[in-house]
Enzyme design. Sequence first.
Site, short mmCIF file in Angstrom:
data_model
loop_
_atom_site.label_atom_id
_atom_site.label_comp_id
_atom_site.label_asym_id
_atom_site.label_seq_id
_atom_site.Cartn_x
_atom_site.Cartn_y
_atom_site.Cartn_z
N SER A 1 -8.22 -2.97 -8.51
CA SER A 1 -8.56 -4.03 -9.69
C SER A 1 -8.35 -5.35 -9.45
CB SER A 1 -7.73 -3.66 -10.98
OG SER A 1 -6.25 -3.69 -10.69
N HIS B 1 -5.64 5.04 -9.79
CA HIS B 1 -4.98 3.66 -9.95
C HIS B 1 -4.50 3.63 -11.36
CE1 HIS B 1 -4.34 -0.88 -9.49
NE2 HIS B 1 -5.70 -1.19 -9.63
N HIS C 1 1.87 5.81 -3.09
CA HIS C 1 1.47 4.10 -3.15
C HIS C 1 0.98 3.86 -1.71
CE1 HIS C 1 1.23 -0.01 -4.49
NE2 HIS C 1 1.18 0.12 -5.49
N ARG D 1 9.48 -1.29 -10.53
CA ARG D 1 8.87 -1.40 -11.94
C ARG D 1 9.31 0.10 -12.59
NH1 ARG D 1 2.82 -2.71 -10.65
NH2 ARG D 1 3.35 -0.54 -9.07
N ASP E 1 3.52 4.09 -12.74
CA ASP E 1 2.96 5.07 -13.78
C ASP E 1 3.71 6.39 -14.03
OD1 ASP E 1 0.58 3.16 -14.15
OD2 ASP E 1 -0.11 4.03 -12.22
N1 HAX Z 1 0.11 14.12 -4.81
C1 HAX Z 1 -0.50 14.55 -3.71
N2 HAX Z 1 -1.05 14.18 -2.63
C2 HAX Z 1 -0.84 12.78 -2.35
C3 HAX Z 1 -0.21 11.92 -3.35
C4 HAX Z 1 0.19 12.65 -4.62
N3 HAX Z 1 1.05 11.84 -5.56
N4 HAX Z 1 -0.14 10.88 -2.89
C5 HAX Z 1 -0.86 10.73 -1.74
N5 HAX Z 1 -1.29 11.95 -1.18
C6 HAX Z 1 -1.92 12.69 -0.20
C7 HAX Z 1 -3.34 11.78 -0.45
O1 HAX Z 1 -4.27 12.35 -1.35
C8 HAX Z 1 -3.74 11.74 1.05
O2 HAX Z 1 -4.47 13.21 1.11
P1 HAX Z 1 -5.64 13.62 2.02
O3 HAX Z 1 -5.47 12.61 3.36
O4 HAX Z 1 -5.77 15.00 2.15
O5 HAX Z 1 -6.98 12.87 1.44
C9 HAX Z 1 -2.64 11.86 1.80
O6 HAX Z 1 -1.24 12.33 0.98
C10 HAX Z 1 -2.19 10.52 2.38
O7 HAX Z 1 -2.39 9.50 1.60
P2 HAX Z 1 -1.26 8.28 1.51
O8 HAX Z 1 -1.79 7.71 2.71
O9 HAX Z 1 -0.04 8.74 1.13
O10 HAX Z 1 -1.79 7.38 0.21
P3 HAX Z 1 -2.87 6.38 -0.11
O11 HAX Z 1 -2.47 5.08 0.35
O12 HAX Z 1 -4.18 7.07 0.61
O13 HAX Z 1 -3.16 6.62 -1.50
C11 HAX Z 1 -2.44 6.79 -3.73
C12 HAX Z 1 -2.21 5.94 -2.57
C13 HAX Z 1 -1.65 5.95 -4.91
C14 HAX Z 1 -4.01 6.77 -4.29
C15 HAX Z 1 -1.91 8.21 -3.87
O14 HAX Z 1 -0.45 8.11 -3.55
C16 HAX Z 1 -2.13 8.85 -5.00
O15 HAX Z 1 -3.42 9.65 -5.44
N6 HAX Z 1 -1.00 8.79 -6.16
C17 HAX Z 1 -1.32 9.69 -7.17
C18 HAX Z 1 -2.11 8.84 -8.04
C19 HAX Z 1 -1.05 7.60 -8.69
O16 HAX Z 1 -0.13 7.74 -8.97
N7 HAX Z 1 -1.66 6.58 -8.62
C20 HAX Z 1 -1.12 5.19 -9.00
C21 HAX Z 1 -0.75 4.35 -7.91
C22 HAX Z 1 -0.07 2.96 -8.33
C23 HAX Z 1 -1.16 1.93 -8.91
O17 HAX Z 1 -2.28 1.71 -8.32
N8 HAX Z 1 -0.89 2.07 -10.36
O18 HAX Z 1 -2.02 1.44 -10.92
#
Ligand code: HAX
Length: 429
Positions: free
Chosen positions: A233, A263, A309, A318, A366
């Site tokens: 964002s 996000h 994250h 947080r 979150d």
């Molecule tokens: N559950 C299951 N799988 C997860 C995971 C979770 N909570 N977090 C990461 N992974 C997976 C990813 O999908 C990725 O899988 P693929 O390679 O098969 O696609 C793998 O683990 C490696 O990912 P990563 O390097 O650990 O994490 P990224 O930096 O790519 O992604 C995310 C970060 C926040 C998008 C991710 O951890 C996620 O999807 N979390 C759940 C959603 C969430 O809580 N989002 C909010 C984050 C905080 C924020 O921005 N708030 O606004």
Amino acid sequence: MELLLKNVNHRIESLCKELTQIHETHSDTILGDITIKHLLGGMRGLKAMVCNTSYVDPMEGLFISGYTVPEFSDKTPEEIFFLLCTGKFPNDSELAELHTELSNRAEVPGYVWDLFHSLPKDTHPMTMLSMGIMAMEGQSVFKRKYLEGIPKSDFWKYSLEDSLNLIAKLPSLAAGIYKILFMNAKLVEHDPALGLAGNLSHQLGINNKDTSFADLVRLYLVLHCDHEGGNVSAFTARVVNSALSNLFLATASGLNGLAGPLHGLANQTCLHFINQIHEEIGVDASLDEIHEFVLKTLNTGNVIPGYGHAVLRATDPRFTAFMKFGDENCANSPYLQTVKKLFDVVPKILKKYKGGKIANPWPNVDAISGSLLYHYGMTHYDFYTVMFGISRTLGFCAQNVIARGLNQPIIRPKSVTNKWLKNYIAEKG
Ligand code: HAX
């Protein structure tokens, strides 16, 4: 806004001096290598921009001008906005001036309410927030002044003017969305005696007798304010504003990014996840049952919302700040209890999941924020990202006021094709 202008000017001049010196003496210093992994992996970890409003340390989390989450979590959103823009907390007269400025600008134009009433009832609250801000774009002072031909050195001043006009309206805008969409109730007038957080809880009209709800709203507006420059964002808002699109346009764009489930919308999906646990297993689900539920969710290919994250590698401070609030104010809430059980279960599973590929198995903000709102009776959880969004707008505005003050250029990285990549690899041998 004399005092705010003076302090922001001072901040910009000092940052500008440092950057000019760094630029002159170290322009060619290498910060790291760009690999194909960066191109294919969402540019994760690539150092590609400067942001001085805040910094996220992988282990210690968010810092705002050197202050950690426990050091600023008792402040008001106004104090935090001042800190983001100027690098210091306001004194009494600076804070009073900011209160007055915001109070004088709080009225939302009637056409926004007409617009909201004309929308289908299944419009998402984040879509309404973004549309409401877009609808007011005609009020941008920056846009008008730019057409009049103001010098570049004044861009930040009118961006700050737009920031105040926008931020001042957010409590009324957000509460209006809540009332129209979920309550079918009359809007509550802005109260000039209350600040941003006080007005939001007053205008939402939830649990007005319980002062701890008002404090939760304050905490909510403080903890989500900024998370450096590269998140979806904030980065979107920076890119859009770098084209000199005004802050109404840039903020709406940033909020559209925040509305994604990976996000900011994760706070909504977290509540949905907890409700599923409560419906399918019960509010007294055991750790073993929750363990099974988490595995089942992962096996269907879904992520566990609120965990993981892109930058953090430890429990988000947080999250810890919200947990402290929960322990002090609603320790027996079944929602908080389930959050705690998930905290016990999920990291152990994620550490081993996908062969240990998940970079951060720990909870982010979150994972808990929505559960506290739910406890206080805000059960329409698709509203939660709006709460996040009005806080994050403080960061969007501060980041872009400073970026304009530093005269940062339009953001335009280079993309390449598969063919370009294959040729490059072949040439490199
Ligand atoms: N559950 C299951 N799988 C997860 C995971 C979770 N909570 N977090 C990461 N992974 C997976 C990813 O999908 C990725 O899988 P693929 O390679 O098969 O696609 C793998 O683990 C490696 O990912 P990563 O390097 O650990 O994490 P990224 O930096 O790519 O992604 C995310 C970060 C926040 C998008 C991710 O951890 C996620 O999807 N979390 C759940 C959603 C969430 O809580 N989002 C909010 C984050 C905080 C924020 O921005 N708030 O606004």
